[in-house]
Design a protein around this motif. Sequence first.
Motif, PDB file in Angstrom:
ATOM      1  N   ASN A  89      33.145  32.028  36.265  1.00  0.00           N
ATOM      2  CA  ASN A  89      32.719  33.193  36.988  1.00  0.00           C
ATOM      3  C   ASN A  89      31.491  32.799  38.064  1.00  0.00           C
ATOM      4  OD1 ASN A  89      34.596  35.498  36.600  1.00  0.00           O
ATOM      5  ND2 ASN A  89      34.023  34.956  34.465  1.00  0.00           N
ATOM      6  N   GLU A 117      34.548  48.329  36.000  1.00  0.00           N
ATOM      7  CA  GLU A 117      34.675  47.488  36.832  1.00  0.00           C
ATOM      8  C   GLU A 117      35.017  46.109  36.139  1.00  0.00           C
ATOM      9  OE1 GLU A 117      34.315  48.203  39.929  1.00  0.00           O
ATOM     10  OE2 GLU A 117      33.729  50.235  39.845  1.00  0.00           O
ATOM     11  N   ARG A 118      35.164  45.717  34.764  1.00  0.00           N
ATOM     12  CA  ARG A 118      35.263  44.489  34.348  1.00  0.00           C
ATOM     13  C   ARG A 118      34.300  43.557  34.695  1.00  0.00           C
ATOM     14  NH1 ARG A 118      41.875  44.891  34.571  1.00  0.00           N
ATOM     15  NH2 ARG A 118      42.073  46.721  33.359  1.00  0.00           N
ATOM     16  N   ILE A 119      32.978  44.013  34.685  1.00  0.00           N
ATOM     17  CA  ILE A 119      32.043  43.082  34.959  1.00  0.00           C
ATOM     18  C   ILE A 119      31.093  42.757  33.963  1.00  0.00           C
ATOM     19  CG2 ILE A 119      29.946  42.599  36.459  1.00  0.00           C
ATOM     20  CD1 ILE A 119      31.575  44.420  38.453  1.00  0.00           C
ATOM     21  N   TRP A 120      30.685  41.565  33.177  1.00  0.00           N
ATOM     22  CA  TRP A 120      29.948  41.327  32.359  1.00  0.00           C
ATOM     23  C   TRP A 120      28.533  41.262  33.043  1.00  0.00           C
ATOM     24  CZ3 TRP A 120      31.639  39.902  27.205  1.00  0.00           C
ATOM     25  CH2 TRP A 120      32.873  39.287  27.137  1.00  0.00           C
ATOM     26  N   SER A 121      27.466  41.865  32.601  1.00  0.00           N
ATOM     27  CA  SER A 121      26.045  41.876  33.265  1.00  0.00           C
ATOM     28  C   SER A 121      24.990  41.305  32.392  1.00  0.00           C
ATOM     29  CB  SER A 121      25.758  42.891  33.980  1.00  0.00           C
ATOM     30  OG  SER A 121      26.777  43.407  34.940  1.00  0.00           O
TER      31      SER A 121
END
Length: 167
Positions: free
Chosen positions: A142, A42-46
Amino acid sequence: MSSDRAASDKIYLSILSSTSLWKLVREQGGAYGVGAYLDYIERIWSFYSYRDPRLDGTVSDFLSSALTADITEESLSDAVIGELSKGVKPLAPAVRSLVDIRRIVYRIDDDEREKMLGAILALTIDDIEAAAERFSKSVADNHIAVITSKDAVSASALGFSSRSLPS
């Protein structure tokens, strides 16, 4: 996202979790736990923290943590070992089936997993520092979303809007 870039981002976030985030959010901030991870599909940094008494301070710590990550040969080796160990631990049948379904849905085949493992094993400190630079540049651009109580949002000076999740 290439396997090389995803590997360096994933390992960087592992190092970040066990060094500066742990120190800032857990030890100094009083949260019970903290971490960061990458969903490279998903290309999400969490980021997450739990039982955290300070929303604003923790958000600030997340945003500034890249500047204080302790990237050393030892932290790189520890993060690589930790990541590789995730793939060899035994899973309960229910968990294994969820992993298999996710791999089918996202079309993650064994060749892609092998490429990722090879990329992780080949990482250098320069690769991790490049990931830290990417993170530092992207974090300011972001959106930030938090899942917390309405009271914490109301007490925050960061101006979060609030929505209730479906029950």
